[in-house]
Scaffold this motif. Sequence first.
Motif, PDB file in Angstrom:
ATOM      1  N   MET A   1       0.877  -1.132   0.000  1.00 55.12           N
ATOM      2  CA  MET A   1       0.255  -0.263   0.293  1.00 55.12           C
ATOM      3  C   MET A   1       1.072   1.175   0.099  1.00 55.12           C
ATOM      4  N   TYR A  26      -4.379  -1.866   8.718  1.00 58.25           N
ATOM      5  CA  TYR A  26      -3.811  -2.672   7.461  1.00 58.25           C
ATOM      6  C   TYR A  26      -2.458  -3.543   8.191  1.00 58.25           C
ATOM      7  N   PRO A  27      -3.138  -4.333   7.348  1.00 65.73           N
ATOM      8  CA  PRO A  27      -1.948  -5.757   7.728  1.00 65.73           C
ATOM      9  C   PRO A  27      -1.207  -5.908   6.533  1.00 65.73           C
ATOM     10  N   GLY A  28      -0.429  -5.673   5.605  1.00 60.18           N
ATOM     11  CA  GLY A  28      -0.116  -5.224   4.800  1.00 60.18           C
ATOM     12  C   GLY A  28       1.364  -4.628   4.785  1.00 60.18           C
ATOM     13  N   GLU A  29       2.224  -4.517   3.859  1.00 64.62           N
ATOM     14  CA  GLU A  29       3.453  -3.244   3.995  1.00 64.62           C
ATOM     15  C   GLU A  29       2.891  -2.435   3.385  1.00 64.62           C
ATOM     16  N   LEU A  30       3.237  -0.290   3.953  1.00 64.91           N
ATOM     17  CA  LEU A  30       2.719   0.496   3.844  1.00 64.91           C
ATOM     18  C   LEU A  30       4.325   1.015   3.430  1.00 64.91           C
ATOM     19  N   ARG A  56       9.544   3.810   6.290  1.00 65.37           N
ATOM     20  CA  ARG A  56       8.473   3.870   5.450  1.00 65.37           C
ATOM     21  C   ARG A  56       8.371   5.267   5.009  1.00 65.37           C
ATOM     22  N   TYR A  80       3.694   0.384  -4.497  1.00 74.67           N
ATOM     23  CA  TYR A  80       2.810  -0.424  -4.410  1.00 74.67           C
ATOM     24  C   TYR A  80       1.383  -0.869  -5.817  1.00 74.67           C
ATOM     25  N   ARG A  98      -7.250  -0.461   6.149  1.00 76.06           N
ATOM     26  CA  ARG A  98      -8.238  -1.476   5.630  1.00 76.06           C
ATOM     27  C   ARG A  98      -9.960  -1.259   4.950  1.00 76.06           C
ATOM     28  N   VAL A 101      -9.781  -0.937   1.156  1.00 77.35           N
ATOM     29  CA  VAL A 101      -9.108  -1.941   0.442  1.00 77.35           C
ATOM     30  C   VAL A 101     -10.636  -3.080  -0.197  1.00 77.35           C
ATOM     31  N   GLU A 102     -10.555  -3.653   1.336  1.00 77.55           N
ATOM     32  CA  GLU A 102     -12.695  -4.307   1.337  1.00 77.55           C
ATOM     33  C   GLU A 102     -13.349  -3.596   0.371  1.00 77.55           C
ATOM     34  N   ASP A 105     -12.281  -4.338  -3.628  1.00 77.90           N
ATOM     35  CA  ASP A 105     -12.299  -5.629  -3.420  1.00 77.90           C
ATOM     36  C   ASP A 105     -13.903  -5.674  -4.324  1.00 77.90           C
TER      37      ASP A 105
END
Length: 322
Positions: A1, A26-30, A56, A80, A98, A101-102, A105
Amino acid sequence: MSVVMPVLNEERHLEDAVNRIMAQDYPGELELVLALGPSKDRTDEIAGRLAQRDPRVILARNPTGRTPNGLNIAIKASQYSIIVRVDGHSLLPADYIRIAVETMDAHNADNVGGLMAAEGVTPFEKAVARAMTSKFGVGNARFHTGGEAGEVETVYLGTFRRSALERVGGYDETFVRAQDWEMNHRIRQSGGRIWFTPAMRVTYRPRPDLKQLAKQFFYTGRWRRVVGREHQGTLNLRYLAPPLAVAGILVGTVAGLVGFWPGWILPVGYFLTVPVGGTLLTGEDLPWKARLCLPFVYATMHISWGLGFLTSPPGLGLTKDR
């Protein structure tokens, strides 16, 4: 992200804005890319300290200081597949990315956004915040006033698929203002979907005084007319109401001054109906100092936007303005 933020003279809010981004659940990379314009305050110093503290945070230079240029520079420097646009005076809730993204999708959207939840600190800022979240102030755009989730013309800020940005060639750097609306228009023209959800709520800090508020709305109106010239058929009554009101006030005032007394109906009717009437309907629970500011805020927003629209030069937005 990848989060991208064009920054210019944001020493007051930058650290809070960055801290909110880096604290996302958010659980992913940022990563966060700050496109630094030629600020005249301590913005660069604060940005440098933030980058030293957290690897970051990436710094890029935007020598023009213009928002669309800074956005394109930051996007190019990012890595990303999802791009989150944030401003230096916007404060994200912890679940913002988060949910974005949800939502993206779930609805196969190319861009998703939520509420521009204006919140003031001073009495004047509280009055501006109330006007910017009221139909009296800004019409019925869902990202200002709320509403049900669904497909829309544009959203505040935006979380984009990189593929959608690449498909339309990124931000058009011609548009010094109104670049979000113009970008979303091109995404929709290319077959993409823009989605609004009230679950994404961004705290927005309003302008701190009448002079800065008038400047903001004047140039927004001026550049919204450029979008209308570039993309025929995109102007509706919400965008035309302020210039029509200004034209009516001017015509009525001139008529009244030359002796045609019914002409005063237009300017007097506006100032009694919108600033005063709007204050009575929307300012009841405001502190009294903020409530006293509210009619001046409504009038400044409408008249500045309308004047900007009416005086927008025919050549504005051509290549020479890049």
